[in-house]
Design an enzyme around this catalytic site. Sequence first.
Site, PDB file in Angstrom:
ATOM      1  N   GLY A 152      41.969  86.624  33.476  1.00  0.00           N
ATOM      2  CA  GLY A 152      41.307  87.099  32.254  1.00  0.00           C
ATOM      3  C   GLY A 152      42.138  88.133  31.509  1.00  0.00           C
ATOM      4  O   GLY A 152      43.246  88.475  31.927  1.00  0.00           O
ATOM      5  N   GLN A 153      41.546  88.658  30.388  1.00  0.00           N
ATOM      6  CA  GLN A 153      42.296  89.585  29.533  1.00  0.00           C
ATOM      7  C   GLN A 153      42.734  90.832  30.303  1.00  0.00           C
ATOM      8  O   GLN A 153      43.882  91.260  30.216  1.00  0.00           O
ATOM      9  CB  GLN A 153      41.414  90.017  28.345  1.00  0.00           C
ATOM     10  CG  GLN A 153      42.139  90.936  27.364  1.00  0.00           C
ATOM     11  CD  GLN A 153      41.211  91.639  26.375  1.00  0.00           C
ATOM     12  OE1 GLN A 153      39.996  91.702  26.579  1.00  0.00           O
ATOM     13  NE2 GLN A 153      41.787  92.186  25.326  1.00  0.00           N
ATOM     14  N   ARG A 200      39.932  78.976  38.402  1.00  0.00           N
ATOM     15  CA  ARG A 200      40.864  77.845  38.248  1.00  0.00           C
ATOM     16  C   ARG A 200      42.269  78.409  38.131  1.00  0.00           C
ATOM     17  O   ARG A 200      42.448  79.590  37.845  1.00  0.00           O
ATOM     18  CB  ARG A 200      40.500  77.007  37.030  1.00  0.00           C
ATOM     19  CG  ARG A 200      40.567  77.722  35.692  1.00  0.00           C
ATOM     20  CD  ARG A 200      40.094  76.783  34.584  1.00  0.00           C
ATOM     21  NE  ARG A 200      38.664  76.469  34.727  1.00  0.00           N
ATOM     22  CZ  ARG A 200      37.691  77.272  34.303  1.00  0.00           C
ATOM     23  NH1 ARG A 200      37.990  78.426  33.744  1.00  0.00           N
ATOM     24  NH2 ARG A 200      36.420  76.946  34.453  1.00  0.00           N
ATOM     25  N   ASP A 211      41.367  83.335  40.746  1.00  0.00           N
ATOM     26  CA  ASP A 211      40.463  82.992  39.641  1.00  0.00           C
ATOM     27  C   ASP A 211      39.804  81.649  39.954  1.00  0.00           C
ATOM     28  O   ASP A 211      40.195  80.958  40.891  1.00  0.00           O
ATOM     29  CB  ASP A 211      41.227  82.929  38.294  1.00  0.00           C
ATOM     30  CG  ASP A 211      40.320  83.324  37.117  1.00  0.00           C
ATOM     31  OD1 ASP A 211      40.630  84.302  36.418  1.00  0.00           O
ATOM     32  OD2 ASP A 211      39.269  82.668  36.951  1.00  0.00           O
ATOM     33  N   LYS A 216      25.277  94.606  32.861  1.00  0.00           N
ATOM     34  CA  LYS A 216      26.152  95.736  33.202  1.00  0.00           C
ATOM     35  C   LYS A 216      25.315  96.968  33.563  1.00  0.00           C
ATOM     36  O   LYS A 216      25.648  97.714  34.488  1.00  0.00           O
ATOM     37  CB  LYS A 216      27.098  96.047  32.046  1.00  0.00           C
ATOM     38  CG  LYS A 216      28.194  94.994  31.843  1.00  0.00           C
ATOM     39  CD  LYS A 216      29.061  94.842  33.098  1.00  0.00           C
ATOM     40  CE  LYS A 216      30.186  93.837  32.908  1.00  0.00           C
ATOM     41  NZ  LYS A 216      30.988  93.664  34.136  1.00  0.00           N
ATOM     42  N   GLY A 276      39.087  87.088  39.202  1.00  0.00           N
ATOM     43  CA  GLY A 276      39.099  86.991  37.740  1.00  0.00           C
ATOM     44  C   GLY A 276      40.432  87.472  37.189  1.00  0.00           C
ATOM     45  O   GLY A 276      40.522  88.069  36.123  1.00  0.00           O
ATOM     46  N   TYR A 318      24.679  90.566  28.329  1.00  0.00           N
ATOM     47  CA  TYR A 318      25.854  91.205  28.939  1.00  0.00           C
ATOM     48  C   TYR A 318      25.559  92.673  29.253  1.00  0.00           C
ATOM     49  O   TYR A 318      25.781  93.148  30.369  1.00  0.00           O
ATOM     50  CB  TYR A 318      27.023  91.097  27.968  1.00  0.00           C
ATOM     51  CG  TYR A 318      28.291  91.783  28.355  1.00  0.00           C
ATOM     52  CD1 TYR A 318      28.753  92.878  27.626  1.00  0.00           C
ATOM     53  CD2 TYR A 318      29.058  91.334  29.419  1.00  0.00           C
ATOM     54  CE1 TYR A 318      29.948  93.504  27.949  1.00  0.00           C
ATOM     55  CE2 TYR A 318      30.259  91.957  29.746  1.00  0.00           C
ATOM     56  CZ  TYR A 318      30.699  93.035  28.997  1.00  0.00           C
ATOM     57  OH  TYR A 318      31.882  93.660  29.328  1.00  0.00           O
TER      58      TYR A 318
HETATM   59  C1  VAH Z   1      32.863  92.455  24.605  1.00  0.00           C
HETATM   60  N1  VAH Z   1      35.161  93.160  24.996  1.00  0.00           N
HETATM   61  O1  VAH Z   1      33.139  92.472  23.405  1.00  0.00           O
HETATM   62  C2  VAH Z   1      33.811  93.216  25.553  1.00  0.00           C
HETATM   63  C3  VAH Z   1      33.416  94.663  25.714  1.00  0.00           C
HETATM   64  C4  VAH Z   1      32.534  96.745  24.664  1.00  0.00           C
HETATM   65  C5  VAH Z   1      32.864  95.293  24.472  1.00  0.00           C
HETATM   66  O2  VAH Z   1      32.563  94.847  26.789  1.00  0.00           O
HETATM   67  O3  VAH Z   1      31.911  91.881  25.045  1.00  0.00           O
END
Ligand code: VAH
Length: 321
Positions: A12-13, A37, A35, A147, A9, A143
């Site tokens: 990414g940022q 691509r 990554d 996590k 990855g 998300y």
């Molecule tokens: C998001 N930048 O906004 C991520 C981060 C705490 C936020 O995990 O999903």
Amino acid sequence: MHAKILIIGACGQIGTELTKQLRKQYGTDAVVASDVRKGSPEFVNSGPFEVVNALDFNQIETIVEQYNIEEVYLMAALLSATAEKNPAFAWDLNMNSLFHVLNLAKAGKIKKIFWPSSIAVFGPTTPKEDTPQYTVMEPSTVYGISKQSGERWCEYYHNIFGVDIRSIRYPGLISWSTLPGGGTTDYAVDIYHKALSDGKYECFLSEETKLPMMYMDDAIRATISIMEAPAENIKIRSAYNLAGISFTPTEIATEIKKHIPEFSISYEPDFRQKIADSWPSSIDDSEARKDWGWKHDFDLESMTKDMLDHLKELEKISQFR
Ligand code: VAH
């Protein structure tokens, strides 16, 4: 040469910044960027690069063996806003990529892993101010759930199989060199670009939404610092709270106006407001400060100056291209 590193990855940022800094510290050839691509020709030609799908165990294993990789930074994930639009894929990517790397370490093919967690593991029932390392965690986003689950698996693989995995609960991250993708905190990056290009910004969060944030320079330093710490110093094998600065859209706009007096902001909260409202406003990261000497450098004032200076520089460079 430092142990060979694979970043999954890497486009990414965080990944792009991590690749640059690790190569600066350990040498270009010590760091293999990968990554799903190809990234920009400039990035792909800046050092070893491989196309690797984080969901393909065999592809990861092949690259680990081909380059004698000892350390893996797994940075591939769907962030909060995007994950809400595609829960099944978000769960698949965020979890199975982690299992692939954990199982390679369990098999002795990788020596050390970094995996990013997030303050998104906290939810609406978590204490909002100075959120402690150990507290109620009922994340209400796909998300955040991925996590939180990932943290439990990291701790399990360490305790049962001795896997040396280290993790940080990143706050919202702000960087000038790479645009973020699909996050709820991305407004804090977009606002700088729009302040320079348009002189105004329509914010997708409400004016008083206070969130934990951090400048990318601090986040990269923290990431490398936890990986370089002696294993015995890493007392927490789920993920460490990490804090930098907390601010509202109004506060960041006020700081920008010190540099661009005509800048104006308006507020049009969208679906991301509900996500932001479920997260803490500030984080207690005393455990990270105690165990591996963490401390942040950038505050809102120094971050804003650095962001605008770099973006103005990029603008000048792009005018000559
Ligand atoms: C998001 N930048 O906004 C991520 C981060 C705490 C936020 O995990 O999903």
